[in-house]
Design a protein around this motif. Structure first.
Motif: not given
Length: 235
Positions: A154-155, A146-147, A136-141
């Motif tokens: 973005a996707t 990406i933003a 989950v931390a990786a997803v948030r990072d």
């Protein structure tokens, strides 16, 4: 509103009968390569700002099929970006053992009913809660990265493993980790989560054959704001 495509790797010779974990050198088998190729072709119309992957071979191969799929207009910037935080749960001494054998272990029932309390045995064993935290931390990072790189609409795609994807989905749904066994993530399946400032939206779960038109860039946020859920369910 960043959109995350979560892809589980395709089949290997161990998928199903054996807990593969971090078994080195484990590649996709013929079935898995066919699955990955089909998934890559299905996702070819979807612009990807990045493709991130577990460092394990079976995920890198699956991600590679997405990047090189016929019909993809342009490869994602940076190629495939490995991130160990999306690697498989470290199952310790359970790694490489048949699931039928593991099902006789007392810890198996805890994994089923109370996974947040589980730490897998052995020096390399990881707590399930720690695995969820790192993913989950990786997803948030990556959402923030990406933003910044490609803009807030973005996707991007992450190729990972069944339990890791289930843990990320549980977090997105606001579920306690002890409920994550209610989620199913099949080999080469697609799960989609859109992250807004207010909440995540689980757009697809365990999709193994649907069209992708709904994932293409489209109109802006619905009435009420980007993070609002449409009352009545929307169109």
């Amino acid at each position: 509103m960043i959109t995350l495509l979560l892809v589980r790797h395709g089949l290997t010779e161990l998928t199903g009968p054996v807990l593969a974990g971090w078994t080195p050198g484990l590649s996709l088998d013929g079935r898995g390569r066919a699955q990955a190729s089909a998934l890559g072709e299905r996702l070819a119309p979807v612009p990807l700002a990045a493709v991130v992957s577990s460092p394990l071979d079976r995920c890198l191969e699956t991600a590679g099929a997405v990047v090189s799929a016929p019909g993809r207009a342009a490869p994602p910037p940076g190629g495939i970006r490995p991130d160990e935080r999306f690697g498989e749960v470290r199952y310790g001494d359970w790694t490489g053992r048949p699931l039928k054998e593991l099902a006789e272990e007392p810890l198996w029932r805890v994994v089923q009913a109370h996974p947040s309390a589980v730490t897998f045995p052995g020096r390399e064993g990881e707590a399930m809660a720690a695995a969820q935290h790192r993913a989950v931390a990786a997803v948030r990072d990556w959402n923030a990265r990406i933003a910044a790189e490609a803009g807030p609409e973005a996707t991007y795609l992450v190729c990972s493993h069944g339990d890791i994807i289930k843990a990320v989905v549980a977090d997105a749904l606001g579920l306690h980790l002890d409920q994550f066994q209610r989620i199913q993530v099949d080999p080469a399946s697609l799960t989609v989560i859109r992250y807004t400032e207010l909440r995540p939206f689980v757009v697809r779960l365990n999709d193994t054959g649907g069209g992708v038109s709904g994932l293409l860039p489209g109109p802006g946020a619905p009435a009420g704001g980007e993070g609002d859920a449409p009352v009545g369910g929307g169109a």
